[in-house]
Scaffold this motif. Structure first.
Motif, PDB file in Angstrom:
ATOM      1  N   VAL A 221       0.894  -1.150   0.246  1.00 44.59           N
ATOM      2  CA  VAL A 221       0.244   0.195  -0.029  1.00 44.59           C
ATOM      3  C   VAL A 221       0.845   1.341  -0.450  1.00 44.59           C
ATOM      4  N   PHE A 222       0.516   2.462  -1.095  1.00 48.74           N
ATOM      5  CA  PHE A 222       1.109   3.773  -0.391  1.00 48.74           C
ATOM      6  C   PHE A 222      -0.130   4.563  -0.508  1.00 48.74           C
ATOM      7  N   THR A 223       0.757   5.551   0.349  1.00 48.86           N
ATOM      8  CA  THR A 223      -0.365   6.771   0.907  1.00 48.86           C
ATOM      9  C   THR A 223       0.350   7.949  -0.034  1.00 48.86           C
ATOM     10  N   SER A 228       5.946   7.675   1.827  1.00 52.71           N
ATOM     11  CA  SER A 228       5.283   6.903   0.623  1.00 52.71           C
ATOM     12  C   SER A 228       5.161   7.498  -0.610  1.00 52.71           C
ATOM     13  N   TYR A 229       4.850   8.833  -0.721  1.00 55.05           N
ATOM     14  CA  TYR A 229       4.255   9.117  -1.942  1.00 55.05           C
ATOM     15  C   TYR A 229       5.692   9.551  -3.219  1.00 55.05           C
ATOM     16  N   ILE A 230       6.799  10.089  -1.812  1.00 56.86           N
ATOM     17  CA  ILE A 230       7.746  10.599  -2.284  1.00 56.86           C
ATOM     18  C   ILE A 230       8.305   9.945  -3.366  1.00 56.86           C
ATOM     19  N   PRO A 231       8.711   8.322  -2.626  1.00 53.29           N
ATOM     20  CA  PRO A 231      10.153   7.460  -3.157  1.00 53.29           C
ATOM     21  C   PRO A 231       9.038   7.090  -4.592  1.00 53.29           C
ATOM     22  N   PHE A 232       7.487   6.237  -4.660  1.00 56.29           N
ATOM     23  CA  PHE A 232       7.056   6.240  -5.354  1.00 56.29           C
ATOM     24  C   PHE A 232       6.821   6.793  -7.222  1.00 56.29           C
ATOM     25  N   VAL A 233       6.683   7.889  -7.102  1.00 59.74           N
ATOM     26  CA  VAL A 233       6.817   9.000  -8.177  1.00 59.74           C
ATOM     27  C   VAL A 233       8.176   9.022  -8.483  1.00 59.74           C
ATOM     28  N   THR A 234       9.005   8.783  -7.149  1.00 62.40           N
ATOM     29  CA  THR A 234      10.269   8.903  -7.726  1.00 62.40           C
ATOM     30  C   THR A 234      11.668   7.605  -8.242  1.00 62.40           C
ATOM     31  N   TYR A 235      10.716   7.009  -7.750  1.00 62.20           N
ATOM     32  CA  TYR A 235      11.239   5.588  -8.726  1.00 62.20           C
ATOM     33  C   TYR A 235      10.169   4.592  -9.444  1.00 62.20           C
ATOM     34  N   LYS A 243       0.783   8.447 -12.794  1.00 58.05           N
ATOM     35  CA  LYS A 243       0.029   9.492 -12.599  1.00 58.05           C
ATOM     36  C   LYS A 243      -1.152   9.261 -12.118  1.00 58.05           C
ATOM     37  N   GLN A 244      -0.862   7.940 -11.526  1.00 61.93           N
ATOM     38  CA  GLN A 244      -2.935   7.905 -10.372  1.00 61.93           C
ATOM     39  C   GLN A 244      -2.337   8.679  -8.979  1.00 61.93           C
ATOM     40  N   MET A 245      -0.827   8.397  -8.844  1.00 61.78           N
ATOM     41  CA  MET A 245      -0.516   8.323  -7.348  1.00 61.78           C
ATOM     42  C   MET A 245      -0.254  10.538  -7.653  1.00 61.78           C
ATOM     43  N   ARG A 337       4.541  15.608 -15.129  1.00 58.55           N
ATOM     44  CA  ARG A 337       4.477  16.177 -13.770  1.00 58.55           C
ATOM     45  C   ARG A 337       4.680  14.900 -13.421  1.00 58.55           C
ATOM     46  N   TRP A 338       3.768  14.307 -13.643  1.00 60.19           N
ATOM     47  CA  TRP A 338       3.941  12.942 -12.508  1.00 60.19           C
ATOM     48  C   TRP A 338       5.718  11.846 -13.381  1.00 60.19           C
ATOM     49  N   ASP A 339       6.215  12.219 -14.745  1.00 61.28           N
ATOM     50  CA  ASP A 339       7.568  12.313 -14.754  1.00 61.28           C
ATOM     51  C   ASP A 339       8.673  12.254 -14.498  1.00 61.28           C
ATOM     52  N   TRP A 340       8.732  13.871 -13.435  1.00 64.47           N
ATOM     53  CA  TRP A 340       9.772  14.511 -13.906  1.00 64.47           C
ATOM     54  C   TRP A 340      10.425  14.165 -12.095  1.00 64.47           C
ATOM     55  N   ALA A 341      10.093  13.887 -10.913  1.00 63.79           N
ATOM     56  CA  ALA A 341      11.248  12.784 -10.143  1.00 63.79           C
ATOM     57  C   ALA A 341      12.070  11.975 -10.828  1.00 63.79           C
ATOM     58  N   TYR A 342      10.775  11.390 -11.790  1.00 57.11           N
ATOM     59  CA  TYR A 342      11.273   9.751 -11.704  1.00 57.11           C
ATOM     60  C   TYR A 342      13.228  10.099 -12.573  1.00 57.11           C
TER      61      TYR A 342
END
Length: 683
Positions: A221-223, A228-235, A243-245, A337-342
Motif C-alpha cells: 500500500v502506498f499513501t 510513501s508518495y515521494i519514493p513512489f513517484v521518484t522510482y 500518474k494516478q499518485m 508532471r508525473w515523469d519529472w521526479a522519475y
C-alpha cells in the motif's frame, strides 16, 4: 473537589521542568481550562485598566505582556496536539475553541480604555525616550498590535471585525481538516509485484508494512504521506501508477465531495480582504507586509520577479534536459508532471552516480539525530539527554533535556519523527512554552520538531533520504532559535520575529549537511558502521545544484500564487482552478495536470501563518546564503562566528529590527548575489 483539582490544565504541572502532563489531559479538559484561564486574564486586565496611577511602561505594557500567559499555554497544547496527534474529539473541540480564543483576543485589542493607556505610554516615549531597545520594541509591538486589530475603529467596524475573525478561525481549521482527511483516506493497493518495478527494496518493505497496518495482507500500500508518495513517484517504472499518485496528491480537497476546499478558499480570501479594508489597507498583503522585512506587496512582487528573470532560463534548461533524457531513454514524447521526479532522478544517477538508494544506508535516523546534536555541541556547546520521565503525547516522541556548555538547564526538546493518521503531513517546529524572565527568574522554553520520516520495519531501521536529512537540519535550526532564546519578554523571544526572518536559522543549518566535516560525524553505514566515502560526499556537493533552476522557479511559483490570492483589492467570486492557472502561468515549466489544484491543499497559506508570506523562504535564503559564506570564510565550526550568530540572531529573537540584528552579526547588509552564487545561477 474544585475544578482546578479535576482539570490538569488548571494545575501546576508536577513533572520534570514543569513539562506538559500529556497522559492526564483529555479533549474534554480543553474548553473548561480555556474559559477559566480567560476569566482569570480578564480579572487581571481590570486591574491594569482601573489603576489610578498614570500609565507607564511598568504598570501597563509589562503586565499586559504577562496577561494571558496561561491562556497561551492551554492553546499551545491544544493546537500542537491538533496538528501532531489529533482525533475526532479534538477536531470537534477546535470548532468551538478557536472562536472563543479569537473573541478573547478581540476583547483585549478592541478595549478602548486599555488602548488609551497603551497609547499614552507610546506617545510619552516618542516625546521623551527612556526605554531600552528591547522595551521600545515591545512598546511599539503592543501599540501596533492594538491599531492593526481595530483599536482606532468605531463600534460598528469593531463588531464587523469580530465577526470576520470568528469566521476565519473556523474556516482555516476546516480547511486543514479536509486536507488531512483526504491525505489519510487515499491508498494505492498493489497486489502484483511487477507493478513495483524500479522501487528500491526499502520502499517496497515500507509499503508491505503499511499494507499490514491497513489490513491488506500480502499486498503493498502506498499513501499520500510524503515518505510513501515521494519514493513512489521518484522510482516506480509504472508510468500509469505514477500518474494516478500524482493526480491523487494534486487533487486533495479539490475533488467533488464534501471535503472540497474551493468555497473555503474563496471565503478565506474574501474575509481577509474585507478585514484589511475595514482596517484601512488596500489588500491583505499590504496589511501583513507592513510588519515584515519586505515592507510592501510591491517590494515582494519586484523581489520575486527579479528572481524569476534570473531563474527561469535555468529552469527551462533543466526541463529540456530531463525531457531529452526521457525521450532518449524511454521514447517519452511529452514530459509530464508525473515523469519529472522519475527521470530527473535517473539523470542524476547517470551524471553523478548518486541516488537515494545509494545514500540512505548512511543516514540512519538515530545517527543523524546524534549528528545534529553534535553540530549543536560544536557550535553552541549544547548537550541533549533523553529523559523518559518527561511525559510525551505519543510513544514515537522522545523528550530531551538540553543543557548549555556550563551544564545549566537550557530547554526541553521533543522530537516526533514518524507519520501517522493523527498527524498532518510535512515538517515543522513548534513550542509548548516560551522563554522569558520575570522577577529575576528565568523560564526556559519547551520546543518540538515534528516530521514525517519512514518508520523502521522488522528488518530495517529508519533510513533517511538526503532530502530528509536536510529537512531534519532545517527544523532543528528552528528549534535552536527557540532553545537559545535569551530575552526578557516572551512575545519577543525565540522565533517571535518577522516572518521573513524566521527562516534564516533553519535554512542556514541545512548547509552543514553538505559539508564533509559535518557528514563525517554521523554518516555511517547502518550495517557495517563504515564512514560515508569521501567520493560520495563529493558527489553530494557536486549534485547540490542539480535541477536547481527548476526548484527555484517552483518556489517562486508558490510565492506568486500566494500573492495573487492575497494582494487582491476586490472580492473573488470566480473559478479557483482558472485563477490559479493564470497566477502560475508565467512559472509553469511542465504541462498542467487537469483535475488538480494547488490552492485547495495549500495549507501554508490557508491554514498556517504564511498568507502573503510564502515569499519569505526565498527572502530568507538570501540571508542564509550570505551568512553561510561568512561561516565558510572562518570554518563551519568556528567558535567566534558561531558565538556572533548565537548572540545576534538566535538569542536576540525579535528584540530589535531583524536588519539591525543581521548587520550586527555580518557587519553589513546581505548580498543578494550570494543566493544566486549558491544556486549556481550567478552570471
Amino acid at each position: 473537589m474544585s475544578l482546578k483539582r479535576k482539570n490538569p490544565l488548571l494545575n501546576e504541572f508536577d513533572t520534570p521542568f514543569g513539562t506538559i502532563p500529556f497522559s492526564l489531559i483529555h479533549p474534554e479538559h480543553f474548553l473548561p481550562a480555556l474559559k477559566e484561564r480567560i476569566a482569570e486574564a480578564k480579572e487581571s486586565l481590570v486591574i491594569i485598566k482601573d489603576t489610578a496611577e498614570a500609565p507607564t511602561f511598568q504598570n501597563t505594557i509589562e503586565p499586559l505582556e504577562r496577561i494571558g500567559r496561561d491562556v497561551h499555554l492551554v492553546s499551545s497544547v491544544f493546537f500542537n496536539l491538533n496538528s501532531a496527534e489529533t482525533s475526532e474529539e479534538i477536531q470537534t473541540v477546535a470548532q468551538e475553541f478557536s472562536p472563543i480564543l479569537t473573541e478573547y483576543s478581540n476583547d483585549i485589542l478592541l478595549d478602548p480604555k486599555l488602548f488609551d493607556r497603551v497609547k499614552t505610554v507610546f506617545e510619552a516615549e516618542k516625546n521623551n525616550p527612556s526605554l531600552t531597545p528591547e522595551q521600545k520594541t515591545l512598546l511599539k509591538k503592543s501599540y501596533k498590535g492594538f491599531v492593526r486589530n481595530g483599536a482606532l475603529l468605531g463600534e460598528e467596524e469593531k463588531t464587523k471585525l469580530r465577526e470576520i475573525d470568528k469566521k476565519l478561525s473556523q474556516l482555516t481549521l476546516k480547511f486543514g481538516e479536509h486536507v488531512l482527511q483526504e491525505t489519510n483516506d487515499y491508498e494505492l493497493v498493489i497486489d502484483n509485484e511487477d507493478d513495483m518495478a524500479g522501487l528500491p527494496g526499502f520502499v517496497k518493505e515500507a509499503a508491505a508494512e503499511t499494507a499490514r497496518h491497513r489490513n491488506h495482507e500480502d499486498k503493498w500500500v502506498f499513501t499520500l504521506e510524503f515518505p510513501s508518495y515521494i519514493p513512489f513517484v521518484t522510482y516506480a517504472d509504472n508510468r500509469e501508477l505514477r500518474k494516478q499518485m500524482t493526480i491523487a496528491a494534486g487533487s486533495k480537497a479539490f475533488r467533488d465531495n464534501d471535503r472540497n476546499n474551493e468555497e473555503i478558499v474563496r471565503q478565506i480570501v474574501n474575509l481577509r480582504l474585507e478585514r484589511a479594508k475595514v482596517l484601512g489597507y488596500r489588500s491583505h498583503a499590504d496589511f501583513i507586509l507592513e510588519e515584515r522585512m519586505a515592507g510592501s506587496a510591491q517590494q515582494v512582487d519586484e523581489f520575486l520577479d527579479e528572481l524569476l528573470k534570473k531563474a527561469k532560463p535555468a529552469g527551462e534548461r533543466d526541463v529540456a534536459e530531463v525531457a531529452d533524457f526521457a525521450k532518449k531513454t524511454d521514447g517519452i514524447d511529452q514530459l509530464q508532471r508525473w515523469d519529472w521526479a522519475y527521470y530527473a532522478e535517473k539523470l542524476k544517477k547517470e551524471k553523478f552516480d548518486i541516488n537515494d538508494e545509494i545514500l540512505k544506508p548512511y543516514f540512519r535516523l538515530e545517527k543523524v539525530v546524534d549528528g545534529v546534536f553534535e553540530v549543536a555541541q560544536k557550535l553552541y556547546g549544547l548537550t541533549f539527554t533523553a529523559n523518559k520521565d518527561i511525559p510525551v503525547y505519543h510513544p514515537d516522541v522522545t523528550a530531551y533535556e538540553v543543557n548549555d556548555a556550563n551544564g545549566k538547564h537550557l530547554a526541553v526538546f521533543y522530537a516526533d519523527f514518524f507519520p501517522r493518521a493523527t498527524k498532518r503531513n510535512g515538517a515543522w517546529m513548534t513550542s509548548f512554552k516560551g522563554q522569558y524572565v520575570e522577577n529575576d527568574s528565568e523560564h526556559r522554553p519547551h520546543v518540538s520538531i515534528v516530521c514525517n520520516f519512514t518508520k523502521p520495519t522488522a528488518s530495517t531501521p529508519s533510513l533517511l533520504t538526503f532530502n530528509e536529512v536536510t529537512t531534519l537540519f532545517h527544523e532543528f535550526g528552528h528549534a535552536l532559535h527557540g532553545m537559545l532564546a535569551n530575552g526578557t519578554y516572551e512575545t519577543l523571544s525565540g522565533t517571535n520575529v518577522f516572518w521573513d526572518f524566521v527562516e534564516l536559522p533553519s535554512q542556514i543549518l541545512e548547509n552543514w549537511a553538505y559539508e564533509k566535516e559535518c557528514l563525517d560525524i554521523f554518516a555511517k553505514h547502518f550495517e557495517t558502521d563504515e564512514d560515508i566515502p569521501a567520493d560520495l560526499i563529493q558527489k553530494i556537493k557536486d549534485s547540490a545544484v542539480f535541477m536547481e533552476g527548476y526548484q527555484f522557479v517552483r518556489q517562486i511559483s508558490f510565492g506568486r500564487l500566494d500573492m495573487a490570492w492575497h494582494n487582491r483589492t476586490e472580492p473573488f467570486e470566480g473559478d479557483v482552478y482558472g485563477y490559479e492557472g493564470s497566477a502560475m502561468e508565467a512559472t509553469e515549466l511542465l504541462p498542467k495536470v487537469p483535475g488538480t489544484n494547488m490552492s485547495c491543499s495549500f495549507s501554508h497559506i490557508f491554514q498556517g501563518g504564511y498568507s502573503a508570506g510564502y515569499y519569505s523562504y526565498k527572502w530568507a535564503e538570501v540571508l542564509e546564503a550570505d551568512a553561510f559564506e561568512h561561516f565558510k570564510e572562518k570554518g563551519i565550526f568556528d567558535k567566534d562566528t558561531a558565538e556572533k550568530f548565537r548572540k545576534n540572531i538566535l538569542s536576540a529573537g525579535g528584540s530589535e529590527h531583524p536588519m539591525t540584528l543581521y548587520k550586527r552579526f555580518r557587519g553589513k547588509e546581505p548580498d543578494a548575489e550570494a543566493l544566486l552564487r549558491k544556486a549556481g545561477l550567478s552570471n
